[in-house]
Design a protein around this motif. Structure first.
Motif, mmCIF file in Angstrom:
data_model
loop_
_atom_site.group_PDB
_atom_site.id
_atom_site.type_symbol
_atom_site.label_atom_id
_atom_site.label_comp_id
_atom_site.label_asym_id
_atom_site.label_seq_id
_atom_site.Cartn_x
_atom_site.Cartn_y
_atom_site.Cartn_z
ATOM 1 N N MET A 40 0.846 -1.191 0.000
ATOM 2 C CA MET A 40 0.000 0.000 0.000
ATOM 3 C C MET A 40 0.885 1.245 0.000
ATOM 4 S SD MET A 40 -3.112 -0.987 2.599
ATOM 5 C CE MET A 40 -4.108 0.392 1.981
ATOM 6 N N VAL A 41 0.716 2.073 -1.017
ATOM 7 C CA VAL A 41 1.523 3.281 -1.170
ATOM 8 C C VAL A 41 0.618 4.500 -1.126
ATOM 9 C CG1 VAL A 41 3.128 4.535 -2.656
ATOM 10 C CG2 VAL A 41 3.188 2.026 -2.597
ATOM 11 N N GLY A 42 0.906 5.429 -0.226
ATOM 12 C CA GLY A 42 0.085 6.638 -0.123
ATOM 13 C C GLY A 42 0.239 7.282 1.237
ATOM 14 N N ALA A 43 -0.681 8.184 1.550
ATOM 15 C CA ALA A 43 -0.654 8.902 2.825
ATOM 16 C C ALA A 43 -1.439 8.132 3.884
ATOM 17 C CB ALA A 43 -1.246 10.297 2.646
ATOM 18 N N PHE A 44 -0.861 8.044 5.079
ATOM 19 C CA PHE A 44 -1.505 7.414 6.232
ATOM 20 C C PHE A 44 -1.431 8.387 7.407
ATOM 21 C CE2 PHE A 44 -0.439 3.964 3.482
ATOM 22 C CZ PHE A 44 -1.401 2.983 3.700
ATOM 23 N N PRO A 45 -2.389 8.299 8.344
ATOM 24 C CA PRO A 45 -2.332 9.195 9.503
ATOM 25 C C PRO A 45 -1.070 8.954 10.326
ATOM 26 C CG PRO A 45 -4.469 8.093 9.311
ATOM 27 C CD PRO A 45 -3.542 7.398 8.358
ATOM 28 N N PRO A 46 -0.547 9.995 10.986
ATOM 29 C CA PRO A 46 -0.963 11.396 10.892
ATOM 30 C C PRO A 46 -0.312 12.103 9.707
ATOM 31 C CG PRO A 46 0.787 11.167 12.533
ATOM 32 C CD PRO A 46 0.520 9.775 12.000
ATOM 33 N N PRO A 47 -0.843 13.235 9.263
ATOM 34 C CA PRO A 47 -2.077 13.858 9.742
ATOM 35 C C PRO A 47 -3.312 13.135 9.206
ATOM 36 C CG PRO A 47 -1.188 15.109 7.914
ATOM 37 C CD PRO A 47 -0.183 14.033 8.201
ATOM 38 N N VAL A 48 -4.435 13.395 9.864
ATOM 39 C CA VAL A 48 -5.694 12.774 9.464
ATOM 40 C C VAL A 48 -6.396 13.665 8.447
ATOM 41 C CG1 VAL A 48 -7.961 11.987 10.230
ATOM 42 C CG2 VAL A 48 -5.960 11.629 11.691
#
Length: 368
Positions: free
Chosen positions: A16-24
């Motif tokens: 899985m490639v991408g943005a994860f929290p944090p930030p939400v």
């Protein structure tokens, strides 16, 4: 998912490639929910977190370093496996340069790309980077979109011939979101703003609506919730909140605090001008509580707030005057407002139910 030949007996992982929290924010929260859903079903997951930590050159530098580290790790895993799928959350702007590199490596190594789209920035207007990404992903990719309009634009702008799945964020809110306190509203006493507090998210328009209602003597409350992104915006918003009667700022809200926020407001005012806006979680979560929304017609919002579940305002029209008028009309006609609240609840359930099969298809494709 079948094992890779080079690693007999070991199930191939999903990267899985991408943005994860944090930030939400919307994309990072959906990614976290998808990661958790796969792990709950015992799918091996490798996470490459490319989240930006804010705005400005420092945030860009931090993200660049994360990308370099992520690419190094991805190359190592792609070479020695086992990886079966790259699940990539597509960036809305220049981050697509990184997306192209990840997907190119995946294609060279025989790893299937699944691209999850969260932005309308490259769907409203055709963009060269996005065109390259679609070509690199190829016909063997699967594109996950949030609504039928997003699918139509993806095919129209880029002649996309690959498979698509329409999976509304409502399905993920239904399965993984916080506790909902569903009730049908009968009167308009409080309006709310939830999200990153920034000019392009419409905080100025929200405060203008609150000022109009206060001037008209309706006695309504207005609540602002969310984190500030820029000191300059924080300064003038805090000054405006102090100067306006009945307006309060409650800070960032997550978990139980978010449920409390929705249980105390009656209308969500969502005047977003954000180019990436697609299917905002704040609107879906509000609808799940029975809170109708007033929003500009961007992204999937015209599909979301249909059939009387709120008001969609054409982006060419004045948001503040139309939103003020609608709230005043609901305040003076409780039956009409109760119908809007009921419609919001019903529309949320319909969107969540409509994506049940596609969501299960997606999880099955990823190895669940």
């Amino acid at each position: 998912m079948s094992p890779r030949p080079d690693s007999p007996g070991r199930p191939a992982a999903v990267c899985m490639v991408g943005a994860f929290p944090p930030p939400v924010h919307g994309m990072s929260q959906v990614n976290a929910w998808m990661r958790d859903a796969l792990r709950q079903r015992h799918v091996p997951v490798v996470v490459i977190d490319l989240a930006a930590t804010g705005r400005g050159w420092r945030a860009r530098l931090v993200r660049l370093l994360r990308v370099i580290g992520g690419l190094t790790g991805f190359l190592r895993r792609a070479a020695f496996g086992p990886l079966g799928i790259i699940y990539l959350s597509v960036s809305g702007g220049w981050g697509q340069v990184y997306d192209i590199i990840f997907v190119s490596i995946a294609r060279i190594c025989g790893i299937k790309p699944v691209l999850h789209h969260h932005s309308y920035a490259y769907l409203t207007t055709r963009r060269s980077l996005a065109a390259v990404l679609m070509q690199v992903a190829g016909r063997g990719a699967t594109h996950v979109v949030l609504c039928s309009d997003m699918e139509r634009r993806l095919r129209g702008q880029y002649n996309c011939q690959a498979a698509t799945l329409i999976v509304s964020n409502a399905r993920l809110v239904e399965c993984h979101g916080e506790e909902r306190r569903q009730r049908c509203r009968r009167s308009v006493d409080t309006i709310g703003y939830l999200g990153n507090i920034a000019e392009d998210k419409g905080i100025g328009e929200f405060l203008a609506v609150a000022a109009n209602l206060a001037e008209a003597g309706h006695g309504m409350q207005a609540v602002v919730a969310g984190p500030f992104l820029e000191p300059r915006v924080e300064g003038w918003v805090r000054n405006a909140v102090s100067a306006l009667d009945g307006v309060s700022y409650v800070g960032p809200t997550y978990g139980d605090a978010k449920a409390d926020f929705f249980s105390h407001i009656d209308v969500l005012v969502f005047p977003t001008k954000y180019l990436n806006e697609a299917e905002p979680l704040a609107v879906l979560e509000g609808m799940a509580h029975g809170v109708p929304a007033i929003a500009w017609g961007r992204g999937c919002l015209m599909e979301m707030i249909a059939d009387g579940a709120g008001l969609v305002i054409d982006v060419k029209r004045d948001f503040v005057s139309h939103a003020t008028t609608q709230i005043q009309q609901w305040a003076s006609a409780s039956d009409a407002f109760a119908l809007a609240s009921e419609s919001a609840l019903r529309k949320f359930r319909e969107r969540a139910d409509a994506s049940t099969h596609a969501y299960e298809q997606l999880l099955h494709m990823l190895g669940a």
